[in-house]
Design a protein around this motif. Structure first.
Motif, PDB file in Angstrom:
ATOM      1  N   SER A 189       1.258  -0.638   0.557  1.00  0.00           N
ATOM      2  CA  SER A 189      -0.272   0.048   0.249  1.00  0.00           C
ATOM      3  C   SER A 189       0.950   1.242   0.142  1.00  0.00           C
ATOM      4  O   SER A 189       1.999   1.155   0.979  1.00  0.00           O
ATOM      5  N   SER A 190       0.780   2.410  -0.592  1.00  0.00           N
ATOM      6  CA  SER A 190       1.199   3.340  -1.031  1.00  0.00           C
ATOM      7  C   SER A 190       1.006   4.612  -0.367  1.00  0.00           C
ATOM      8  O   SER A 190      -0.371   4.555  -0.286  1.00  0.00           O
ATOM      9  N   ALA A 191       1.590   5.570   0.597  1.00  0.00           N
ATOM     10  CA  ALA A 191       1.299   6.621   0.934  1.00  0.00           C
ATOM     11  C   ALA A 191       0.781   7.410  -0.251  1.00  0.00           C
ATOM     12  O   ALA A 191      -0.198   8.332   0.372  1.00  0.00           O
ATOM     13  N   HIS A 192       1.505   7.392  -1.363  1.00  0.00           N
ATOM     14  CA  HIS A 192       0.994   8.243  -2.320  1.00  0.00           C
ATOM     15  C   HIS A 192      -0.284   7.806  -3.203  1.00  0.00           C
ATOM     16  O   HIS A 192      -0.770   9.210  -3.217  1.00  0.00           O
ATOM     17  N   ARG A 193      -0.026   6.486  -3.657  1.00  0.00           N
ATOM     18  CA  ARG A 193      -0.708   5.965  -4.817  1.00  0.00           C
ATOM     19  C   ARG A 193      -1.483   5.228  -4.267  1.00  0.00           C
ATOM     20  O   ARG A 193      -2.821   5.980  -5.193  1.00  0.00           O
ATOM     21  N   SER A 194      -1.479   5.060  -3.444  1.00  0.00           N
ATOM     22  CA  SER A 194      -2.880   4.727  -2.657  1.00  0.00           C
ATOM     23  C   SER A 194      -3.635   5.150  -0.679  1.00  0.00           C
ATOM     24  O   SER A 194      -3.344   3.816   0.217  1.00  0.00           O
ATOM     25  N   PRO A 195      -3.415   6.079  -1.046  1.00  0.00           N
ATOM     26  CA  PRO A 195      -3.534   6.777   0.219  1.00  0.00           C
ATOM     27  C   PRO A 195      -4.550   6.838   1.521  1.00  0.00           C
ATOM     28  O   PRO A 195      -4.735   5.869   2.902  1.00  0.00           O
ATOM     29  N   GLN A 196      -5.937   6.614   0.892  1.00  0.00           N
ATOM     30  CA  GLN A 196      -7.094   6.103   1.787  1.00  0.00           C
ATOM     31  C   GLN A 196      -6.376   4.500   1.913  1.00  0.00           C
ATOM     32  O   GLN A 196      -7.290   4.076   3.829  1.00  0.00           O
ATOM     33  N   ARG A 197      -6.530   3.839   0.180  1.00  0.00           N
ATOM     34  CA  ARG A 197      -5.976   2.031   1.721  1.00  0.00           C
ATOM     35  C   ARG A 197      -5.462   2.725   2.391  1.00  0.00           C
ATOM     36  O   ARG A 197      -4.978   0.905   2.875  1.00  0.00           O
ATOM     37  N   THR A 198      -3.877   2.757   2.256  1.00  0.00           N
ATOM     38  CA  THR A 198      -3.308   2.758   3.355  1.00  0.00           C
ATOM     39  C   THR A 198      -3.834   3.151   4.791  1.00  0.00           C
ATOM     40  O   THR A 198      -3.978   2.213   5.758  1.00  0.00           O
ATOM     41  N   LYS A 199      -4.367   4.466   5.013  1.00  0.00           N
ATOM     42  CA  LYS A 199      -5.543   4.828   5.951  1.00  0.00           C
ATOM     43  C   LYS A 199      -6.229   3.484   6.542  1.00  0.00           C
ATOM     44  O   LYS A 199      -6.225   3.111   7.799  1.00  0.00           O
TER      45      LYS A 199
ATOM     46  N   ALA B  82       9.295   8.927  -0.249  1.00  0.00           N
ATOM     47  CA  ALA B  82       8.217   7.578  -0.474  1.00  0.00           C
ATOM     48  C   ALA B  82       7.696   7.488   1.297  1.00  0.00           C
ATOM     49  O   ALA B  82       8.506   7.008   1.548  1.00  0.00           O
ATOM     50  N   HIS B  83       7.242   8.982   1.838  1.00  0.00           N
ATOM     51  CA  HIS B  83       7.529   8.284   3.495  1.00  0.00           C
ATOM     52  C   HIS B  83       5.544   7.345   4.227  1.00  0.00           C
ATOM     53  O   HIS B  83       5.281   8.025   4.622  1.00  0.00           O
ATOM     54  N   LEU B  84       5.932   6.206   3.713  1.00  0.00           N
ATOM     55  CA  LEU B  84       4.461   5.218   4.468  1.00  0.00           C
ATOM     56  C   LEU B  84       4.790   5.538   5.232  1.00  0.00           C
ATOM     57  O   LEU B  84       3.569   5.188   6.260  1.00  0.00           O
ATOM     58  N   ALA B  85       6.194   5.481   6.078  1.00  0.00           N
ATOM     59  CA  ALA B  85       6.311   5.384   7.895  1.00  0.00           C
ATOM     60  C   ALA B  85       5.478   6.730   8.166  1.00  0.00           C
ATOM     61  O   ALA B  85       4.559   6.233   9.144  1.00  0.00           O
ATOM     62  N   GLY B  86       5.973   7.948   8.061  1.00  0.00           N
ATOM     63  CA  GLY B  86       5.026   9.100   8.069  1.00  0.00           C
ATOM     64  C   GLY B  86       3.548   8.997   7.952  1.00  0.00           C
ATOM     65  O   GLY B  86       3.251   9.405   9.124  1.00  0.00           O
ATOM     66  N   ALA B  87       3.574   8.342   7.046  1.00  0.00           N
ATOM     67  CA  ALA B  87       1.758   8.359   6.717  1.00  0.00           C
ATOM     68  C   ALA B  87       1.496   7.376   7.425  1.00  0.00           C
ATOM     69  O   ALA B  87      -0.305   7.332   8.534  1.00  0.00           O
TER      70      ALA B  87
ATOM     71  N   PRO C 180       3.455   1.808  17.703  1.00  0.00           N
ATOM     72  CA  PRO C 180       4.938   1.671  16.735  1.00  0.00           C
ATOM     73  C   PRO C 180       4.865   1.173  15.589  1.00  0.00           C
ATOM     74  O   PRO C 180       4.439   1.127  15.148  1.00  0.00           O
ATOM     75  N   VAL C 181       5.708   2.674  14.622  1.00  0.00           N
ATOM     76  CA  VAL C 181       5.519   2.795  13.341  1.00  0.00           C
ATOM     77  C   VAL C 181       7.272   2.044  13.378  1.00  0.00           C
ATOM     78  O   VAL C 181       8.250   3.173  13.643  1.00  0.00           O
TER      79      VAL C 181
ATOM     80  N   THR D 292      12.552   9.259   6.276  1.00  0.00           N
ATOM     81  CA  THR D 292      11.828   8.468   7.596  1.00  0.00           C
ATOM     82  C   THR D 292      12.861   8.632   9.024  1.00  0.00           C
ATOM     83  O   THR D 292      11.583   8.527   9.854  1.00  0.00           O
ATOM     84  N   VAL D 293      13.898   8.894   8.944  1.00  0.00           N
ATOM     85  CA  VAL D 293      14.328   9.481  10.455  1.00  0.00           C
ATOM     86  C   VAL D 293      13.772  10.672  10.197  1.00  0.00           C
ATOM     87  O   VAL D 293      14.180  11.646  11.739  1.00  0.00           O
ATOM     88  N   GLN D 294      13.831  11.322   9.377  1.00  0.00           N
ATOM     89  CA  GLN D 294      13.071  13.164  10.208  1.00  0.00           C
ATOM     90  C   GLN D 294      11.422  13.633  10.504  1.00  0.00           C
ATOM     91  O   GLN D 294      11.280  13.392   9.528  1.00  0.00           O
ATOM     92  N   MET D 295      11.259  12.236  11.724  1.00  0.00           N
ATOM     93  CA  MET D 295      10.147  13.220  11.767  1.00  0.00           C
ATOM     94  C   MET D 295       9.972  13.862  12.578  1.00  0.00           C
ATOM     95  O   MET D 295      10.349  14.593  13.446  1.00  0.00           O
TER      96      MET D 295
END
Length: 164
Positions: free
Chosen positions: A36-46, A68-73, A81-82, A101-104
């Motif tokens: 699941s992509s944070a950007h191509r399928s954001p609703q699926r991810t959520k 692509a910031h899947l972990a942040g989404a 925990p993520v 990923t590290v810069q949250m």
């Protein structure tokens, strides 16, 4: 049922992330794995994050490349925990994934592990350490695994060491 959720941003991440699922398998830890992509399928991810939480997911492992910031989404959608696994590739060969990923921002933590295979394996171990807080059997297995690794280093050294 308690389990770990593994989410990859694309199918190209699967070869590396198999190391994560194989590590969890080794310890008989249950997991779900999806793309699941944070950007191509954001609703699926959520939607998946909420469904997984409701079913008992204790931690989320997110693998994505480039910026692509899947972990942040995922972190924005849960208080569980993520663990972010930055993937190699793209113009910056993973450096952009690692930095994103590290810069949250404060209050939205993502535990970030190494790039590639080591990161996939360490994400599994970190998720198991989280589970082991309340699972004494898993904690014992992880302790035994450390002992086995320690003995393996000593055996490897015996084969080559020179000590005066």
């Amino acid at each position: 049922m308690k389990f770990v959720s593994i989410i990859m941003g694309s199918k190209s991440d699967y070869e590396i992330m198999q190391n994560c699922s194989e590590t969890l398998d080794k310890f008989n830890v249950k997991y779900e794995m999806i793309i699941s992509s944070a950007h191509r399928s954001p609703q699926r991810t959520k939607d998946y994050v909420k469904e997984a939480e409701a079913k008992g997911s204790v931690a989320f492992i997110a693998a994505a490349g480039m910026a692509a910031h899947l972990a942040g989404a995922i972190a924005a959608a849960t208080t569980k925990p993520v663990i972010g696994v930055p993937m190699k590739g793209g113009a910056m060969d993973g450096m952009d994934a690692m930095l994103s990923t590290v810069q949250m921002p404060s209050g939205m933590p993502v535990a970030t592990v190494a790039l590639g295979k080591a990161g996939a394996v360490n994400a599994a171990y970190l998720a198991m350490q989280i589970l082991a807080i309340f699972d004494k059997e898993l904690a014992a297995k992880l302790t035994e695994d450390r002992i086995v690794k320690e003995k393996a280093v000593a055996l490897d050294s015996k084969e080559i060491e020179v000590i005066l």
